[in-house]
Motif scaffolding. Structure first.
Motif, PDB file in Angstrom:
ATOM      1  N   ALA A   1       0.845  -1.197   0.000  1.00 37.45           N
ATOM      2  CA  ALA A   1       0.000   0.000   0.000  1.00 37.45           C
ATOM      3  C   ALA A   1       0.880   1.247   0.000  1.00 37.45           C
ATOM      4  O   ALA A   1       1.957   1.265   0.597  1.00 37.45           O
ATOM      5  N   VAL A   2       0.419   2.309  -0.668  1.00 38.52           N
ATOM      6  CA  VAL A   2       1.176   3.556  -0.742  1.00 38.52           C
ATOM      7  C   VAL A   2       0.312   4.703  -0.230  1.00 38.52           C
ATOM      8  O   VAL A   2      -0.917   4.628  -0.237  1.00 38.52           O
ATOM      9  N   ALA A   3       0.969   5.765   0.215  1.00 38.38           N
ATOM     10  CA  ALA A   3       0.247   6.932   0.716  1.00 38.38           C
ATOM     11  C   ALA A   3       1.127   8.167   0.574  1.00 38.38           C
ATOM     12  O   ALA A   3       2.308   8.137   0.921  1.00 38.38           O
ATOM     13  N   PHE A   4       0.548   9.252   0.067  1.00 37.55           N
ATOM     14  CA  PHE A   4       1.222  10.546   0.011  1.00 37.55           C
ATOM     15  C   PHE A   4       1.002  11.276   1.326  1.00 37.55           C
ATOM     16  O   PHE A   4      -0.128  11.321   1.829  1.00 37.55           O
ATOM     17  N   ILE A   5       2.082  11.865   1.866  1.00 34.47           N
ATOM     18  CA  ILE A   5       1.968  12.725   3.044  1.00 34.47           C
ATOM     19  C   ILE A   5       2.475  14.121   2.678  1.00 34.47           C
ATOM     20  O   ILE A   5       2.854  14.368   1.541  1.00 34.47           O
ATOM     21  N   ASP A   6       2.459  15.030   3.647  1.00 34.72           N
ATOM     22  CA  ASP A   6       2.830  16.436   3.388  1.00 34.72           C
ATOM     23  C   ASP A   6       2.033  16.998   2.220  1.00 34.72           C
ATOM     24  O   ASP A   6       2.552  17.750   1.380  1.00 34.72           O
ATOM     25  N   CYS A   7       0.753  16.656   2.190  1.00 36.72           N
ATOM     26  CA  CYS A   7      -0.099  17.025   1.054  1.00 36.72           C
ATOM     27  C   CYS A   7      -0.458  18.512   1.030  1.00 36.72           C
ATOM     28  O   CYS A   7      -0.978  19.005   0.015  1.00 36.72           O
ATOM     29  N   ASP A   8      -0.164  19.230   2.122  1.00 37.05           N
ATOM     30  CA  ASP A   8      -0.460  20.657   2.118  1.00 37.05           C
ATOM     31  C   ASP A   8       0.470  21.433   1.190  1.00 37.05           C
ATOM     32  O   ASP A   8       0.256  22.635   0.964  1.00 37.05           O
ATOM     33  N   SER A   9       1.471  20.768   0.629  1.00 37.33           N
ATOM     34  CA  SER A   9       2.329  21.428  -0.359  1.00 37.33           C
ATOM     35  C   SER A   9       1.841  21.199  -1.786  1.00 37.33           C
ATOM     36  O   SER A   9       2.389  21.764  -2.732  1.00 37.33           O
ATOM     37  N   PHE A  10       0.815  20.373  -1.981  1.00 32.95           N
ATOM     38  CA  PHE A  10       0.303  20.086  -3.331  1.00 32.95           C
ATOM     39  C   PHE A  10      -0.039  21.378  -4.082  1.00 32.95           C
ATOM     40  O   PHE A  10      -0.375  22.398  -3.478  1.00 32.95           O
ATOM     41  N   GLN A  11       0.005  21.284  -5.403  1.00 32.03           N
ATOM     42  CA  GLN A  11      -0.416  22.392  -6.277  1.00 32.03           C
ATOM     43  C   GLN A  11      -1.788  22.071  -6.858  1.00 32.03           C
ATOM     44  O   GLN A  11      -2.013  20.965  -7.349  1.00 32.03           O
ATOM     45  N   LEU A  12      -2.689  23.023  -6.782  1.00 29.11           N
ATOM     46  CA  LEU A  12      -3.998  22.838  -7.409  1.00 29.11           C
ATOM     47  C   LEU A  12      -4.580  24.197  -7.756  1.00 29.11           C
ATOM     48  O   LEU A  12      -4.328  25.193  -7.076  1.00 29.11           O
ATOM     49  N   ALA A  13      -5.338  24.214  -8.866  1.00 26.17           N
ATOM     50  CA  ALA A  13      -5.945  25.449  -9.373  1.00 26.17           C
ATOM     51  C   ALA A  13      -4.879  26.545  -9.456  1.00 26.17           C
ATOM     52  O   ALA A  13      -3.855  26.374 -10.081  1.00 26.17           O
ATOM     53  N   ASN A  14      -5.133  27.678  -8.818  1.00 26.91           N
ATOM     54  CA  ASN A  14      -4.164  28.787  -8.858  1.00 26.91           C
ATOM     55  C   ASN A  14      -3.322  28.868  -7.594  1.00 26.91           C
ATOM     56  O   ASN A  14      -2.770  29.907  -7.261  1.00 26.91           O
ATOM     57  N   LEU A  15      -3.204  27.732  -6.888  1.00 25.78           N
ATOM     58  CA  LEU A  15      -2.474  27.678  -5.628  1.00 25.78           C
ATOM     59  C   LEU A  15      -1.201  26.866  -5.833  1.00 25.78           C
ATOM     60  O   LEU A  15      -1.246  25.653  -5.995  1.00 25.78           O
ATOM     61  N   PRO A  16      -0.035  27.525  -5.854  1.00 25.03           N
ATOM     62  CA  PRO A  16       1.198  26.834  -6.241  1.00 25.03           C
ATOM     63  C   PRO A  16       1.780  25.966  -5.134  1.00 25.03           C
ATOM     64  O   PRO A  16       1.472  26.127  -3.950  1.00 25.03           O
ATOM     65  N   CYS A  17       2.642  25.043  -5.539  1.00 29.84           N
ATOM     66  CA  CYS A  17       3.521  24.342  -4.606  1.00 29.84           C
ATOM     67  C   CYS A  17       4.755  25.225  -4.433  1.00 29.84           C
ATOM     68  O   CYS A  17       5.418  25.583  -5.415  1.00 29.84           O
ATOM     69  N   GLU A  18       5.086  25.583  -3.194  1.00 35.53           N
ATOM     70  CA  GLU A  18       6.124  26.578  -2.943  1.00 35.53           C
ATOM     71  C   GLU A  18       7.464  25.984  -2.521  1.00 35.53           C
ATOM     72  O   GLU A  18       8.387  26.730  -2.177  1.00 35.53           O
ATOM     73  N   VAL A  19       7.592  24.650  -2.535  1.00 42.03           N
ATOM     74  CA  VAL A  19       8.845  24.017  -2.122  1.00 42.03           C
ATOM     75  C   VAL A  19       9.288  23.020  -3.190  1.00 42.03           C
ATOM     76  O   VAL A  19       8.507  22.602  -4.048  1.00 42.03           O
ATOM     77  N   SER A  20      10.552  22.663  -3.137  1.00 40.92           N
ATOM     78  CA  SER A  20      11.092  21.668  -4.062  1.00 40.92           C
ATOM     79  C   SER A  20      12.292  20.996  -3.427  1.00 40.92           C
ATOM     80  O   SER A  20      12.885  21.519  -2.479  1.00 40.92           O
ATOM     81  N   THR A  21      12.635  19.824  -3.950  1.00 36.59           N
ATOM     82  CA  THR A  21      13.785  19.056  -3.475  1.00 36.59           C
ATOM     83  C   THR A  21      14.715  18.816  -4.648  1.00 36.59           C
ATOM     84  O   THR A  21      14.301  18.229  -5.658  1.00 36.59           O
ATOM     85  N   GLU A  22      15.958  19.266  -4.522  1.00 36.45           N
ATOM     86  CA  GLU A  22      16.875  19.306  -5.662  1.00 36.45           C
ATOM     87  C   GLU A  22      17.015  17.958  -6.356  1.00 36.45           C
ATOM     88  O   GLU A  22      16.998  17.878  -7.591  1.00 36.45           O
ATOM     89  N   ALA A  23      17.155  16.877  -5.602  1.00 38.27           N
ATOM     90  CA  ALA A  23      17.415  15.569  -6.204  1.00 38.27           C
ATOM     91  C   ALA A  23      16.237  15.050  -7.024  1.00 38.27           C
ATOM     92  O   ALA A  23      16.406  14.128  -7.831  1.00 38.27           O
ATOM     93  N   PHE A  24      15.039  15.639  -6.833  1.00 37.17           N
ATOM     94  CA  PHE A  24      13.848  15.153  -7.533  1.00 37.17           C
ATOM     95  C   PHE A  24      13.213  16.217  -8.421  1.00 37.17           C
ATOM     96  O   PHE A  24      12.204  15.949  -9.071  1.00 37.17           O
ATOM     97  N   LEU A  25      13.786  17.405  -8.435  1.00 41.98           N
ATOM     98  CA  LEU A  25      13.239  18.494  -9.246  1.00 41.98           C
ATOM     99  C   LEU A  25      13.548  18.256 -10.717  1.00 41.98           C
ATOM    100  O   LEU A  25      14.689  17.980 -11.095  1.00 41.98           O
ATOM    101  N   ASP A  26      12.538  18.377 -11.547  1.00 46.04           N
ATOM    102  CA  ASP A  26      12.693  18.231 -12.991  1.00 46.04           C
ATOM    103  C   ASP A  26      13.729  19.242 -13.493  1.00 46.04           C
ATOM    104  O   ASP A  26      13.569  20.448 -13.279  1.00 46.04           O
ATOM    105  N   PRO A  27      14.805  18.794 -14.165  1.00 42.66           N
ATOM    106  CA  PRO A  27      15.807  19.760 -14.647  1.00 42.66           C
ATOM    107  C   PRO A  27      15.242  20.769 -15.640  1.00 42.66           C
ATOM    108  O   PRO A  27      15.831  21.840 -15.832  1.00 42.66           O
ATOM    109  N   LEU A  28      14.088  20.469 -16.263  1.00 45.58           N
ATOM    110  CA  LEU A  28      13.453  21.450 -17.137  1.00 45.58           C
ATOM    111  C   LEU A  28      12.896  22.628 -16.344  1.00 45.58           C
ATOM    112  O   LEU A  28      12.561  23.660 -16.936  1.00 45.58           O
TER     113      LEU A  28
END
Length: 626
Positions: A152-179
C-alpha cells in the motif's frame, strides 16, 4: 494544549508526537475510538488557509492514497488558524527512500517483483491525483510512503500540493525536474525572481521515474561519475544519466540496472536522456514483474535475460589492499551484523523466519544457525553477538523478547513504549533497553540466564526513542519542535550538547554511536531543497568537541550514514565508492577504493579482530584492509 476543531474545544496531548518536520509537528489525536493526526505549524498559517480549504474539499475523493486535510485547527485563545486534522496512518508505512537500501529490503522480505508492484501502485496513485486536478509538485521519496507488508502507498505532506491557482512553494533538488531548474547552476531550486515555480503533470512523472529508478536499482538516475559533468544537477541538465555511455557506476550497481527488462530501461532512457515527460508506462512496470528469476549469485533477472550481467561481467577482482573471505551464505538477504572480540553473528530473513547465523573468529570453526523470530510486518529485531532483541508492536505498546542466540531460547519477555510510531527499544553491549512509564530500563542477563532489570534514567514518556551507544544508550526526545539528547548508562547520565536544526530544516535520518568517552551524532537533513549532513562529536560530559555541516553532494560517499562503525574516534561507512572512513576531528575522509566491488551504500558493517564484517545480499563477507 487546547485548540478548536470544527467549533469544538479539544485538548491535544503534546506527548503523542507522530512526526517532526522543518515547518510543523504532527500529533496523534484519539477521541472516542477514532484515531486522527493533527499537523501544527511552527509559524503563522493564515496564508495557507485558501489551499487548506481547497484540499479539504477534494479529500474524500482521494481517501486511501493521500493523507489530505480534513478540518482546520484554530488556536483557542486567538482564533488563528494553526494547522489541520488528517487521517492517522496505520503502523507499518515507511518512506520510499528505504527501498533503495538492500538491507531494508532484505529485512522486509521485498524482492524485485514486490518492488515493482509498489512502484506500480505509486504510479496509479499519481494518475488519481492528476485526475482530481492535483499536481504533487515537491514529489520526493520522503513524502511518499509504502507499507512493505502489502505494498500500500500513501502521500503525506499534502499541504504542499499544487492545485488550481495555488502553487507548490517548495522543491527538493534531487527530484526536481531539470526542465524547471532556476538560472543559478549551483542552486537549481532557486527561481530567478524568488517566486514559486509552477509544476506540471510532466514534472510529476519525471519525479516518479526518479523514485522508481532509485527503488529498483539503488542509485539516482543521475548518479555515478562523469568527468565533464561533476555534479548531479549538471548531469541532469545535460541528460547524462547512468544509462549514458561513459558515465561510471560501481559494477554491482551496473548489474542491477542491466538486470531490468529492456522495456523498463527504454522507458527510463526516454525520461532521463530524451526529457520525455509523458506519463510513465504502468503496463511496462506490471509486465516486468512476470517471469523474474534469481541467479545463483543472488541477482534477480527480468524475464528474457538469459545471461546474468553480474556473472558475465565478473572478472578477476583486483586484490589491491583488501582481501575477502565468505563466512556464511543465506537463502534470504542478510540485513544486520554484530561482532565482538571472539564472536560474530548476522540476521537474514528466510521465508517466514528471521534466522541468526553465529560463528567465532577462529579459522575453521563451525557456523551455527538458529531461528531468532517469526518474520512479520510489526516485528523489529536488533542484534548483538550472542543475543537478539525481538520487538512486536501491538497498539500503543510493544512486546520485547530477548533471545539467547547460542540456544535459540527466550530468556526474557517484557513490554516497552511506542514513541513517534516505533517501539522504543535497543540492544547494546551485552544488555537491552526498554522504556516503561518514562523510565529507561537496562536488561542484563547473568551467567545463569537470569535477567536483571535496572532503571538508569528518566525521559519524556511516549516521546523518546533509543539509540545504541557503546556501554549505554542515547535517548532522543522530541517535544513540539525541540529535540534533546541524553547519554544514559550505569556509570551516569549526561545531556549531549547537540545543536538544533536551522529554521525550516527537516531531519531525514540520524545515526548515533559511542565508544569509550566519545559519542557521535550524524544527521541527514533537508534545507531549502538541498540535502546536508551534520556531524557532531561529543565527549562523555556531553561537551561538543566538533560540529560540521556540509552539503551531501560535496561529502565523500554522499549522505550514506546508516550501518556504519564508530571506532577510535572515526566512522567507517559503506558507500557507492567503497568503504569511506570519516574523521570528525579533522573533517578528513579516506576512501578505500579497493573495497568498492564488495559493498553497496549503507550495507551493514561490524568491526572484528580480523577485519570488517559486511552483510551484502545473500553473502556475509569478511574484508581485511591492508
Amino acid at each position: 494544549m487546547r485548540v478548536v476543531i470544527g467549533g469544538k474545544r479539544v485538548r491535544l496531548d503534546p506527548r503523542k508526537v507522530l512526526g517532526e518536520g522543518g515547518e510543523a509537528t504532527v500529533l496523534l489525536w484519539a477521541e472516542r475510538g477514532a484515531r486522527r493526526a493533527v499537523k501544527l505549524y511552527k509559524a503563522d498559517a493564515a496564508q495557507r488557509l485558501p489551499k487548506l480549504s481547497a484540499l479539504v474539499a477534494v479529500g474524500p475523493a482521494l481517501d486511501g492514497i493521500a493523507v489530505l486535510p480534513q478540518a482546520i485547527v484554530h488556536d483557542e485563545a486567538t482564533g488563528a488558524a494553526i494547522g489541520f486534522t488528517m487521517p492517522a496512518l496505520e503502523p507499518g508505512f515507511e518512506p520510499f527512500a528505504l527501498l533503495s537500501r538492500e538491507s531494508f529490503c532484505a529485512a522486509a522480505g521485498l524482492d524485485l517483483a514486490r518492488l515493482l508492484a509498489a512502484v506500480h501502485r505509486l504510479g496509479y496513485a499519481v494518475r488519481r491525483l492528476h485526475d482530481a486536478g492535483i499536481v504533487v509538485g515537491d514529489f520526493n521519496d520522503q513524502n511518499e510512503l509504502v507499507r512493505p507488508s502489502d505494498g500500500a502507498v500513501a502521500f503525506i505532506d499534502c499541504d504542499s500540493f499544487q492545485l488550481a491557482n495555488l502553487p507548490c512553494e517548495v522543491s527538493t533538488e534531487a527530484f526536481l525536474d531539470p526542465l524547471l531548474y532556476g538560472p543559478d547552476a549551483a542552486h537549481p531550486c532557486a527561481t530567478a525572481d524568488g517566486a514559486p515555480r509552477w509544476f506540471g503533470r510532466g514534472s510529476d512523472w519525471y519525479s516518479f521515474a526518479v523514485i522508481a529508478f532509485r527503488s529498483l536499482t539503488g542509485v539516482h538516475p543521475y548518479g555515478g561519475t562523469d568527468a565533464a559533468h561533476p555534479t548531479l544537477a549538471s548531469r541532469a541538465r545535460a541528460g547524462r544519466s547512468v544509462l549514458s555511455r561513459g558515465v561510471v557506476v560501481p559494477p554491482k550497481t551496473r548489474s542491477r540496472i542491466e538486470a531490468l527488462s529492456d522495456s523498463l530501461l527504454d522507458g527510463f532512457a526516454r525520461v532521463f536522456e530524451a526529457h520525455d515527460r509523458r506519463p510513465f508506462s504502468l503496463d511496462d512496470l506490471r509486465s516486468a514483474s512476470v517471469g523474474i528469476r534469481r541467479c545463483s549469485c543472488g541477482l534477480e533477472l527480468a524475464a528474457g535475460r538469459r545471461a546474468c550481467p553480474r556473472c558475465t561481467a565478473a572478472g578477476p577482482v583486483r586484490a589491491g589492499r583488501v582481501s575477502t573471505e565468505t563466512l556464511a551464505s543465506s537463502d534470504g538477504g542478510f540485513f544486520a551484523v554484530a561482532a565482538d572480540a571472539t564472536r560474530w553473528s548476522a540476521l537474514s530473513r528466510e521465508g517466514r523466519d528471521v534466522v541468526a547465523t553465529i560463528g567465532s573468529w577462529g579459522r575453521g570453526d563451525s557456523v551455527r544457525r538458529v531461528v531468532a523470530a517469526a518474520a512479520g510486518p510489526d516485528t523489529l529485531v536488533r542484534l548483538a553477538p550472542v543475543m537478539a532483541a525481538v520487538c512486536t508492536r501491538s497498539g500503543d505498546f510493544a512486546t520485547l523478547v530477548l533471545v539467547d542466540l547460542s540456544s535459540g531460547v527466550r530468556v526474557s519477555e517484557s513490554t516497552t513504549e511506542v514513541a513517534m510510531g516505533a517501539p522504543a527499544f535497543e540492544l547494546g553491549d551485552g544488555c537491552a533497553y526498554r522504556i516503561a512509564k518514562g523510565t529507561v530500563i537496562e536488561l542484563r542477563a547473568d551467567v545463569h540466564g537470569r535477567v536483571e532489570e535496572v532503571p538508569i534514567g528518566s525521559v519524556v514518556s511516549e516521546q523518546t526513542v533509543l539509540h545504541r551507544a557503546g556501554r549505554g544508550v542515547v535517548a532522543v526526545t522530541a517535544v513540539l519542535g525541540r529535540r534533546s539528547y541524553q547519554w544514559l548508562g550505569r556509570s551516569g547520565n549526561v545531556e549531549l550538547d547537540v545543536p538544533s536544526l536551522d529554521p525550516g530544516e527537516a531531519l531525514i535520518t540520524e545515526w548515533i554511536a559511542a565508544e569509550g568517552d566519545l559519542a557521535i551524532v550524524l544527521r541527514h537533513t533537508l534545507l531549502g531543497g538541498v540535502e546536508h549532513v551534520r556531524t557532531t562529536l561529543l565527549d562523555r560530559r556531553g561537551t561538543r568537541l566538533r560540529d560540521r555541516v556540509e552539503a551531501a553532494s560535496a561529502r565523500r560517499g554522499g549522505a550514506a550514514l546508516q550501518g556504519g562503525v564508530f571506532s577510535r574516534g572515526r566512522v567507517l561507512v559503506a558507500t557507492d565508492i567503497g568503504l569511506v572512513r570519516h574523521d570528525p576531528r579533522t573533517a578528513d575522509a579516506v576512501p578505500f577504493a579497493d573495497t568498492e566491488p564488495h559493498v553497496v551504500a549503507e550495507c551493514p558493517l561490524a568491526a572484528g579482530p580480523r577485519g570488517v564484517l559486511v552483510a551484502l545480499g545473500s553473502k556475509l563477507q569478511l574484508l581485511s584492509l591492508a
